[in-house]
Design a protein around this motif. Structure first.
Motif, PDB file in Angstrom:
ATOM      1  N   LEU A  72     -82.646 -74.102 -88.975  1.00 57.69           N
ATOM      2  CA  LEU A  72     -82.455 -74.308 -87.544  1.00 57.69           C
ATOM      3  C   LEU A  72     -81.102 -73.731 -87.161  1.00 57.69           C
ATOM      4  O   LEU A  72     -80.088 -74.017 -87.802  1.00 57.69           O
ATOM      5  N   THR A  73     -81.105 -72.895 -86.133  1.00 54.94           N
ATOM      6  CA  THR A  73     -79.911 -72.193 -85.690  1.00 54.94           C
ATOM      7  C   THR A  73     -79.724 -72.405 -84.196  1.00 54.94           C
ATOM      8  O   THR A  73     -80.593 -72.990 -83.530  1.00 54.94           O
ATOM      9  N   ALA A  74     -78.644 -71.882 -83.671  1.00 55.33           N
ATOM     10  CA  ALA A  74     -78.411 -71.964 -82.230  1.00 55.33           C
ATOM     11  C   ALA A  74     -79.544 -71.286 -81.462  1.00 55.33           C
ATOM     12  O   ALA A  74     -79.858 -71.670 -80.329  1.00 55.33           O
TER      13      ALA A  74
ATOM     14  N   LEU B 104     -80.452 -84.711 -84.762  1.00 51.03           N
ATOM     15  CA  LEU B 104     -79.295 -84.561 -85.636  1.00 51.03           C
ATOM     16  C   LEU B 104     -79.029 -83.086 -85.893  1.00 51.03           C
ATOM     17  O   LEU B 104     -77.878 -82.636 -85.847  1.00 51.03           O
ATOM     18  N   ALA B 105     -80.061 -82.327 -86.156  1.00 47.76           N
ATOM     19  CA  ALA B 105     -79.904 -80.894 -86.397  1.00 47.76           C
ATOM     20  C   ALA B 105     -79.220 -80.220 -85.210  1.00 47.76           C
ATOM     21  O   ALA B 105     -78.315 -79.398 -85.385  1.00 47.76           O
ATOM     22  N   ALA B 106     -79.631 -80.579 -83.998  1.00 45.24           N
ATOM     23  CA  ALA B 106     -79.031 -79.983 -82.799  1.00 45.24           C
ATOM     24  C   ALA B 106     -77.539 -80.302 -82.720  1.00 45.24           C
ATOM     25  O   ALA B 106     -76.727 -79.427 -82.388  1.00 45.24           O
TER      26      ALA B 106
ATOM     27  N   MET C   4     -85.599 -75.009 -78.878  1.00 38.13           N
ATOM     28  CA  MET C   4     -87.067 -75.006 -78.840  1.00 38.13           C
ATOM     29  C   MET C   4     -87.617 -76.093 -79.752  1.00 38.13           C
ATOM     30  O   MET C   4     -88.583 -76.777 -79.401  1.00 38.13           O
ATOM     31  N   ALA C   5     -87.018 -76.277 -80.920  1.00 40.02           N
ATOM     32  CA  ALA C   5     -87.469 -77.328 -81.841  1.00 40.02           C
ATOM     33  C   ALA C   5     -87.298 -78.706 -81.209  1.00 40.02           C
ATOM     34  O   ALA C   5     -88.164 -79.576 -81.338  1.00 40.02           O
ATOM     35  N   LEU C   6     -86.200 -78.905 -80.501  1.00 38.17           N
ATOM     36  CA  LEU C   6     -85.939 -80.180 -79.827  1.00 38.17           C
ATOM     37  C   LEU C   6     -86.949 -80.407 -78.696  1.00 38.17           C
ATOM     38  O   LEU C   6     -87.495 -81.508 -78.555  1.00 38.17           O
ATOM     39  N   ALA C   7     -87.233 -79.366 -77.929  1.00 41.50           N
ATOM     40  CA  ALA C   7     -88.212 -79.485 -76.838  1.00 41.50           C
ATOM     41  C   ALA C   7     -89.611 -79.785 -77.386  1.00 41.50           C
ATOM     42  O   ALA C   7     -90.334 -80.623 -76.836  1.00 41.50           O
ATOM     43  N   THR C   8     -89.984 -79.132 -78.472  1.00 40.06           N
ATOM     44  CA  THR C   8     -91.286 -79.366 -79.094  1.00 40.06           C
ATOM     45  C   THR C   8     -91.380 -80.790 -79.614  1.00 40.06           C
ATOM     46  O   THR C   8     -92.398 -81.463 -79.433  1.00 40.06           O
ATOM     47  N   ARG C   9     -90.314 -81.263 -80.246  1.00 41.43           N
ATOM     48  CA  ARG C   9     -90.285 -82.636 -80.753  1.00 41.43           C
ATOM     49  C   ARG C   9     -90.481 -83.626 -79.615  1.00 41.43           C
ATOM     50  O   ARG C   9     -91.257 -84.575 -79.716  1.00 41.43           O
TER      51      ARG C   9
ATOM     52  N   LYS D  79     -71.932 -78.161 -83.760  1.00 42.15           N
ATOM     53  CA  LYS D  79     -70.601 -78.253 -84.377  1.00 42.15           C
ATOM     54  C   LYS D  79     -70.322 -77.082 -85.315  1.00 42.15           C
ATOM     55  O   LYS D  79     -69.280 -77.040 -85.957  1.00 42.15           O
ATOM     56  N   GLY D  80     -71.260 -76.161 -85.433  1.00 45.28           N
ATOM     57  CA  GLY D  80     -71.046 -74.983 -86.262  1.00 45.28           C
ATOM     58  C   GLY D  80     -71.598 -75.071 -87.669  1.00 45.28           C
ATOM     59  O   GLY D  80     -71.413 -74.148 -88.461  1.00 45.28           O
ATOM     60  N   ALA D  81     -72.271 -76.159 -88.000  1.00 50.07           N
ATOM     61  CA  ALA D  81     -72.866 -76.292 -89.329  1.00 50.07           C
ATOM     62  C   ALA D  81     -74.193 -75.538 -89.374  1.00 50.07           C
ATOM     63  O   ALA D  81     -74.817 -75.281 -88.341  1.00 50.07           O
ATOM     64  N   ARG D  82     -74.617 -75.195 -90.572  1.00 48.63           N
ATOM     65  CA  ARG D  82     -75.928 -74.586 -90.774  1.00 48.63           C
ATOM     66  C   ARG D  82     -76.888 -75.701 -91.158  1.00 48.63           C
ATOM     67  O   ARG D  82     -76.499 -76.630 -91.870  1.00 48.63           O
TER      68      ARG D  82
END
Length: 150
Positions: free
Chosen positions: A95-97, A76-78, A102-107, A83-86
Motif C-alpha cells: 500500500l502506497t500513497a 492503520l496503513a493509511a 482507494m483501498a480505504l474507500a473500498t474498505r 507518515k512516510g512508512a512503507r
C-alpha cells in the motif's frame, strides 16, 4: 529502519522474522497479548492494553520514514503511509500513497454493504501458500528498497 508487525491475527509473523533476520533489521511485534515472544535478538515484543485499536495506535505513533509496517488494517496503513512508512499487507500487496486512498474507500464501501445486509454470509478467500510466498517476496523487496532509501 524498523519493521513493525500488527501482530494480532497476523498470519505471516514467521516470514517477516525471516526477512528481518536476513537483512539484520530490528522488528517490533505489537499485540495485546497471547503471542509468544521470539528468542531472536532482532525481534522485540510490545504488548499494549487490550482496548480497541491500541496496537494500531502504537504503530501509527512509532513508525516513520524508512520503516516498514506489516498490517491488514487499512486505516492503520493509511496513517503509516501518511507518515512516510512503507506498508505491506499479509497477502503481499504493497500500500502506497498512490493506492491507499482507494483501498480505504473500498474498505468503507464493503463495510457499508455488510451492514446493509445482515444475512450476507462468508467473506474473503482463504489465506494460501501463494499469498505467503507473495508476502515474502514483496517484504524482501520493500525492505531492500527502504534500506537504500528508495
Amino acid at each position: 529502519m524498523t519493521i513493525y508487525i500488527d501482530a494480532d491475527a497476523c498470519p505471516v509473523k514467521g516470514e517477516a522474522e525471516t526477512v528481518a533476520t536476513r537483512h539484520k533489521v530490528r522488528m517490533v511485534v505489537v499485540s495485546n497479548g497471547g503471542i509468544r515472544p521470539s528468542r531472536n535478538p532482532l525481534v522485540e515484543s510490545v504488548f499494549v492494553s487490550s482496548g480497541p485499536d491500541e496496537a494500531d495506535k502504537y504503530i501509527a505513533e512509532a513508525c516513520g520514514p524508512g520503516d516498514v509496517v506489516v498490517t491488514g488494517d487499512i486505516p492503520l496503513a493509511a496513517k503509516c503511509v501518511g507518515k512516510g512508512a512503507r506498508v505491506v499487507k499479509h497477502n503481499g500487496e504493497e500500500l502506497t500513497a498512490a493506492n491507499v486512498g482507494m483501498a480505504l474507500a473500498t474498505r468503507d464501501l464493503m463495510q457499508d454493504l455488510r451492514a446493509a445486509d445482515p444475512f450476507r454470509q462468508g467473506g474473503g478467500k482463504m489465506f494460501s501458500r501463494a499469498d505467503r510466498s507473495q508476502f515474502l517476496d514483496v517484504l524482501d523487496r520493500v525492505v531492500r528498497a527502504a534500506g537504500r532509501g528508495a
